[in-house]
Design a protein around this motif. Sequence first.
Motif, PDB file in Angstrom:
ATOM      1  N   LYS A  76      14.900   3.043   9.433  1.00 50.43           N
ATOM      2  CA  LYS A  76      13.665   2.882  10.217  1.00 50.43           C
ATOM      3  C   LYS A  76      13.210   4.217  10.785  1.00 50.43           C
ATOM      4  O   LYS A  76      12.011   4.490  10.884  1.00 50.43           O
ATOM      5  N   GLU A  77      14.177   5.078  11.150  1.00 50.32           N
ATOM      6  CA  GLU A  77      13.813   6.393  11.678  1.00 50.32           C
ATOM      7  C   GLU A  77      13.148   7.248  10.596  1.00 50.32           C
ATOM      8  O   GLU A  77      12.165   7.956  10.868  1.00 50.32           O
ATOM      9  N   GLU A  78      13.669   7.180   9.389  1.00 50.28           N
ATOM     10  CA  GLU A  78      13.091   7.969   8.295  1.00 50.28           C
ATOM     11  C   GLU A  78      11.695   7.464   7.933  1.00 50.28           C
ATOM     12  O   GLU A  78      10.796   8.256   7.624  1.00 50.28           O
ATOM     13  N   ILE A  79      11.505   6.166   7.980  1.00 53.96           N
ATOM     14  CA  ILE A  79      10.175   5.623   7.694  1.00 53.96           C
ATOM     15  C   ILE A  79       9.184   6.027   8.784  1.00 53.96           C
ATOM     16  O   ILE A  79       8.032   6.389   8.497  1.00 53.96           O
ATOM     17  N   CYS A  80       9.627   6.010  10.031  1.00 55.91           N
ATOM     18  CA  CYS A  80       8.754   6.472  11.120  1.00 55.91           C
ATOM     19  C   CYS A  80       8.375   7.940  10.927  1.00 55.91           C
ATOM     20  O   CYS A  80       7.231   8.338  11.182  1.00 55.91           O
TER      21      CYS A  80
END
Length: 294
Positions: A76-80
């Motif tokens: 989720k952090e990488e997608i953000c």
Amino acid sequence: MTRFIHDQFAKDYLEELLKPYGEVRGSSRVVGEVREIDVLFSPLTKQSTNLETLGLLGRFAATAAIFEPFRNAASKEEICDCLLKLLEVRGGLQRQANRNKTSIPELELPKLWILTPTASTTLLSGFGATQKVGWLPGVHFIAEYLRTAIVAIHQLPRTQETLWLRILGRGTVQKQAIDELEALPLNHPFRRATLELLYNLRQNLQVNQNSEEDDRELIMRLQPLYQQDREQAVQQGEQRLIIRLINRRFGEIDSSTIERVQGLSIEQLEALGEALLDFSDISDLEAWLNQQIE
């Protein structure tokens, strides 16, 4: 870690496939904090080649696009972080439009395609990602105005349309895609270039001391294909040399004779190269070729 090796392969691979269709910029920096876009693509205004050749990837490339491929499942952090890159690019376009007192055409606003080998239900629901009518399973769109989709490669159907994306998958998904790539006609516009990039990936993984099991399996899958291709390259080189020698000795030969020469094995080509020294005219060549099928 071999992630960076795979990341570079993914960037090179996407650039190779997309460059006939528009401007491709790899590792493009955006304003704000130092962030790099993996692949930024701007399609040609008038396409001289058919985007349908790339199947689903070609559909993604029909408009300006940012491609962010991941070797491991995107968090989720990488997608953000990918979304921040998209917003920074859009912010730059908006500032330029404001200076020029113009508006941004819809087609110039890039879409973000996050290519991840897998994506959990929890991750997809957390971003409110849904599938749209008219799109294949595995393509999950988040809020419309963000112009973003999470592409779960493992969910894509195993069809010709998805082949060029499944090459970026992992494990069985990637191996199946390589099988399909191998089965393509030899004159397919992207077969050779993709194989060469995969061979480079294989070589880089071989020299790495920290290969994962997936990497070792990929190396093993590519090894016989690499060997076969190299033997074929040697054979084709021998064929071209022999045909040049024959043409120089007896003048231009007809297409049927060329086809017969091209059907010879490497050993037969080497034997023909020696036998040519004793031939007096083209009839000697024809007699020699006839002996090979007796």
